[in-house]
Design a protein around this motif. Sequence first.
Motif, PDB file in Angstrom:
ATOM      1  N   PHE A 218       0.835  -1.206   0.000  1.00 18.46           N
ATOM      2  CA  PHE A 218       0.000   0.000   0.000  1.00 18.46           C
ATOM      3  C   PHE A 218       0.870   1.256   0.000  1.00 18.46           C
ATOM      4  O   PHE A 218       0.608   2.211  -0.740  1.00 18.46           O
ATOM      5  N   GLY A 219       1.923   1.265   0.823  1.00 21.46           N
ATOM      6  CA  GLY A 219       2.810   2.422   0.863  1.00 21.46           C
ATOM      7  C   GLY A 219       3.500   2.670  -0.459  1.00 21.46           C
ATOM      8  O   GLY A 219       3.698   3.817  -0.877  1.00 21.46           O
ATOM      9  N   MET A 220       3.858   1.591  -1.151  1.00 19.80           N
ATOM     10  CA  MET A 220       4.520   1.708  -2.446  1.00 19.80           C
ATOM     11  C   MET A 220       3.620   2.386  -3.476  1.00 19.80           C
ATOM     12  O   MET A 220       4.105   3.061  -4.394  1.00 19.80           O
ATOM     13  N   LEU A 221       2.310   2.226  -3.304  1.00 20.25           N
ATOM     14  CA  LEU A 221       1.362   2.844  -4.234  1.00 20.25           C
ATOM     15  C   LEU A 221       1.546   4.350  -4.296  1.00 20.25           C
ATOM     16  O   LEU A 221       1.351   4.971  -5.342  1.00 20.25           O
ATOM     17  N   PHE A 222       1.934   4.960  -3.168  1.00 16.02           N
ATOM     18  CA  PHE A 222       2.034   6.417  -3.102  1.00 16.02           C
ATOM     19  C   PHE A 222       3.483   6.911  -3.140  1.00 16.02           C
ATOM     20  O   PHE A 222       3.741   8.076  -2.835  1.00 16.02           O
ATOM     21  N   SER A 223       4.405   6.027  -3.515  1.00 17.13           N
ATOM     22  CA  SER A 223       5.800   6.429  -3.537  1.00 17.13           C
ATOM     23  C   SER A 223       6.165   7.225  -4.781  1.00 17.13           C
ATOM     24  O   SER A 223       7.199   7.877  -4.822  1.00 17.13           O
TER      25      SER A 223
END
Length: 415
Positions: A218-223
């Motif tokens: 999920f965090g990678m989605l907004f990287s």
Amino acid sequence: MSFPSRISQLSALIAEHTATINNFFIENKLPTPSFEADALWSLPIPDDAEEIKAARLAVIEACAELQALVTGPKEFLHVNYTAYVSIRIILRFNLDKSFPVGESTTFDAMSQFSGLSVMNVKRVVRHAILNHRFFQEKKPGIITHSAPTAVLVGDDLARNALIVQLEEFCPAGVKAADALEKWPNSEENNQTGFSLANNSDKSMFDIFSQDPARGARFGMLFSRADEPSTMLLDNYPWNDVQTFIDVGGSHGSIAIGLANQFPHIKCIVQDLPDTVAEGVSRLPADLKDRVTFMAHDFFTPQPIMADVYYFRSIFHNWADKYCIKILQKLTPALKKGARIIIHERILPTLDTLNTIDAKRAINMDMGMLQLLNAQQREQDEWSELFCRADPRYRYLGAKKPAGAIRWIIEAEWEG
């Protein structure tokens, strides 16, 4: 006197703007769009080519309207309930990575790679070709990559984004109506379609925090930034700002950009402890005296006095009652004249509903409902939100820089 029908108008508009785009490609010796595996991943339209960008959006919007009109209202009601089944299977079993871009494979080889039967591989791949232009089958039984699957193979961020949308967000949407029925008009983030889809009484954030693999995905989605930081840095009067706090600022990308461009500003990034620790480890050495990190929960009183408190895509994650609480928890530290900047999308007005940006904002709003019982807001809702939090807030308005996704929403503390 007769007037052209709407479908004729749309057809003419599509032809006109498509010609404009095509001529631009020809004149600049640029490759035209293609579904071949070696096609460019994005259309080669420069940021300053405003006429071409506008023509492209006009074609997209007109094509969507024309397709709906010539489909007819009754057939338009049909739902393709199989739409994303093949994509989820392809990603789950890594069929897109079963052979290199530029080479070919067979259904049998994909079966051996994935463990799926040849029959299931064949039906999945052909569904994806027909519905999503995933892969190509130019010769019977011989599969090659298409432009979309070439992107999946070569761009981990794009592939991850698709996985998160299909595995996390779509199941929550399926359960959104059930959540509204079970918890009518709830503002709690653990009474959502996402909670039901996960058979949980916890919020999305709590669920991800307890599952490191899903949380990292999920965090990678907004990287990857969805708009350049210059949209904020170049469109606000920073010269009089001495102290800047990015509340919920993650790893400090905005603060780092601000400190680099305006050396006189001292920046503090506040977030949860693990995020702050990661931010400190990434901070360039030459900025350690001007950018600092601090563990802070924005539902607790703000301890630091500053000129500007900045919130980027924070408020849309929370229902009104929690946004009001966030604003109220700022007040112990606020000095007269302190500014609050909220940087996020605003819902469109009625006269701009039929645009690409409007649809994205409205889709995001629905996403916030199904995931968190949160919302995007209309422009006039922001002044009301500040007033409900504390009448000493003076709403200054909102502006959207040209080419930006987010609006700069601002209020001042009158004390």
